[in-house]
Motif scaffolding. Sequence first.
Motif, PDB file in Angstrom:
ATOM      1  N   ALA A 220     -36.304  77.533  26.760  1.00 36.86           N
ATOM      2  CA  ALA A 220     -35.909  77.249  28.146  1.00 36.86           C
ATOM      3  C   ALA A 220     -34.756  76.492  28.467  1.00 36.86           C
ATOM      4  O   ALA A 220     -33.971  76.781  29.221  1.00 36.86           O
ATOM      5  N   MET A 221     -34.428  75.471  27.515  1.00 35.16           N
ATOM      6  CA  MET A 221     -33.185  74.624  27.854  1.00 35.16           C
ATOM      7  C   MET A 221     -31.836  75.648  27.457  1.00 35.16           C
ATOM      8  O   MET A 221     -31.033  75.502  28.155  1.00 35.16           O
ATOM      9  N   GLU A 222     -32.143  76.607  26.244  1.00 37.48           N
ATOM     10  CA  GLU A 222     -30.870  77.589  26.185  1.00 37.48           C
ATOM     11  C   GLU A 222     -30.754  78.438  27.398  1.00 37.48           C
ATOM     12  O   GLU A 222     -29.665  79.030  27.768  1.00 37.48           O
ATOM     13  N   ALA A 223     -31.834  78.805  27.860  1.00 37.93           N
ATOM     14  CA  ALA A 223     -31.829  79.805  29.147  1.00 37.93           C
ATOM     15  C   ALA A 223     -31.112  79.151  30.341  1.00 37.93           C
ATOM     16  O   ALA A 223     -30.342  79.673  30.855  1.00 37.93           O
ATOM     17  N   ALA A 224     -31.489  77.860  30.415  1.00 36.99           N
ATOM     18  CA  ALA A 224     -30.786  76.899  31.590  1.00 36.99           C
ATOM     19  C   ALA A 224     -29.218  76.796  31.247  1.00 36.99           C
ATOM     20  O   ALA A 224     -28.357  76.884  32.166  1.00 36.99           O
ATOM     21  N   LYS A 225     -28.918  76.595  30.016  1.00 37.76           N
ATOM     22  CA  LYS A 225     -27.360  76.362  29.728  1.00 37.76           C
ATOM     23  C   LYS A 225     -26.832  77.803  29.794  1.00 37.76           C
ATOM     24  O   LYS A 225     -25.606  77.704  30.314  1.00 37.76           O
ATOM     25  N   LYS A 226     -27.414  78.838  29.700  1.00 38.94           N
ATOM     26  CA  LYS A 226     -26.790  80.083  29.605  1.00 38.94           C
ATOM     27  C   LYS A 226     -26.693  80.638  31.118  1.00 38.94           C
ATOM     28  O   LYS A 226     -25.608  81.156  31.578  1.00 38.94           O
ATOM     29  N   ALA A 227     -27.672  80.148  31.908  1.00 33.72           N
ATOM     30  CA  ALA A 227     -27.434  80.422  33.413  1.00 33.72           C
ATOM     31  C   ALA A 227     -26.400  79.588  33.761  1.00 33.72           C
ATOM     32  O   ALA A 227     -25.561  80.174  34.793  1.00 33.72           O
ATOM     33  N   THR A 228     -26.047  78.411  33.644  1.00 34.17           N
ATOM     34  CA  THR A 228     -25.117  77.570  34.172  1.00 34.17           C
ATOM     35  C   THR A 228     -23.846  77.985  33.527  1.00 34.17           C
ATOM     36  O   THR A 228     -23.002  77.991  34.434  1.00 34.17           O
ATOM     37  N   PHE A 229     -23.629  78.574  32.357  1.00 34.64           N
ATOM     38  CA  PHE A 229     -22.268  79.266  31.846  1.00 34.64           C
ATOM     39  C   PHE A 229     -22.057  80.588  32.751  1.00 34.64           C
ATOM     40  O   PHE A 229     -20.992  80.537  33.200  1.00 34.64           O
ATOM     41  N   GLU A 230     -23.004  81.347  32.907  1.00 29.90           N
ATOM     42  CA  GLU A 230     -22.886  82.510  33.725  1.00 29.90           C
ATOM     43  C   GLU A 230     -22.607  82.132  35.046  1.00 29.90           C
ATOM     44  O   GLU A 230     -21.849  82.799  35.859  1.00 29.90           O
TER      45      GLU A 230
END
Length: 587
Positions: A220-230
């Motif tokens: 979930a943390m990785e998904a949040a970071k990926k969404a932030t990056f995108e």
Amino acid sequence: MEKFLDELTKIVEDAFEASGYDGIYGKMSLSDRPDLCQFQCNGALPAAKAYKKAPFMIAKDVVEKLENSDVFEKVFTAGPGFINFIVKDTFLTQYLNSMKSEEKFGLKAAENPKTIIIDFGGANVAKPLHVGHLRSAIIGESIKRICKYLGHTVIGDVHLGDWGLQIGMVISELYRRKPELPYFDDNFSGEYPKEPPFTIDELSEIYPAASKLAKSDEAAMEAAKKATFELQKGKPGYIAIWKHILSVSTADLKKNYGALNVEFDLWKGESDAEEYIPDMLKYLNENNYTHKSEGALVVDVAKEDDTYEIPPIILLKSDGAVLYGTTDLATIVQRIKDYNPDEIIYVVDKRQGLHFEQVFRCAKKTNIADEKLKLQFIGFGTMNGKDGKPFKTREGGVMKLHDLIQLIKDNAKGKLKDDRDFSEEETEEIARIIGTAALKYGDLSNAVTKDYVFDLDRFSSFEGNTGPYLLYTVVRIKSILKKAAEDGVNASNSILTPTNNVERDLMLKLVKFGEAIEGSYEDKAPNKICEYLYDLSNLFNRFYHENKILSEEDLNKKASWIALLKLTLGILDTGLNLLGIESPERM
């Protein structure tokens, strides 16, 4: 008009010079023995070292020059060389009458007006305001008003947290709940919906759920970071969600800040500085201000004479991500470009002191900010519960600001007497004003840097050093003036000399208005205005109890008192306004 104390100082400086001494020693101050005198000058003591003469003899020389003064009723020496003063009532009332007729009660506007940006608020979008946001809003608003009152151009910026990981958390959580939304369809080519896919209440629930999950679930943390990056790379669907988050959050923030009489000129956020970061980093790199440290891009800001460790400021992490320091530097770049300010003031939790020390040093070292731009950090203390720990709800959670405002409003409403002829609507409005005054004055009456205990019962009391007590004083004066007008009694054009000690004391406090406001501005300390208003209220209430104002038979004296009350009311109302506090017509 010159401030009252400055006028007295000029006269005493002239007396020092006439006696053969430098006028610099003639500075006047309030007496620390009000039972003996009203004002004092201690300049003879340092002058004694310069002129190798007994301080008592220097004081005696100066006193002789002032014996026939039109300003002082009595001038005498005490101790080793203190000079004590009592001003003539005629001079006191002459000054008061000038105040009465002057704009801003004779307070001089700044000789060199500045453009000042005040960074306060600092709320994160997608989260409701909570008690931790209270002090920045209340203190920043008061400082903004004080600076404006003195003639400066002031720009208040809420500086939203709208571009960080919390946005990525909301986006990823929204995807888990509603993956069918068009924002998540990479092939979607139409217009995104104009209506947000959530309400403020739903948004307020989404973020904490996402945050809690991300802390316990690595995916979930990785998904949040990926969404932030995108998002930060401009993914259209995520930009659309981000705009919805901003619109829904900002509407709620404006409502909650408005309940505190807090307003911002700018509703900018971290995202507004994003476009300035690439050029800023290029400039810093090309001018050799940066270097790599363990893969991160940093600027050293420590100085040889530092007495404590100042770590380098990190501009880019090893993965290329920016940090708060990067954004804050870029925001300075943006503000200089857009407003060319003379001063930027940050009203932030004092625990952020090291961060802003790094940012300010970096801005100065790299010439992002030139020497004439003043960067000031005003770090405030914590609002604590009676247990001495940061204020929480009874359940132990962080209280929403809306709930705190409602709590103190309900408390104020419960203290309004039931036998008043108030409509339900008026009762609600008076309770709102009293509750807000209790909350804001309870905060502002403390030194900014000081932690303080939130005590609902004490803050909302109508007695003691509280906001409601000041409001009660204002309403009392309004009531007297209204009754006087109904009786056909008008204020005289001139306030007469005082007829008793408490009237004189009230006058002496009124003439110190300029010192109180300028002192508060210089130190960025609203508590100095609180102290002044409380003392003034106490003196007025003593005056009220010792004199039968409306039943006074001497019509000239009564008319003079009405004029004195109008001046007192004007100064109290002005001071409260500078604190961001309204006053009701009755209560």
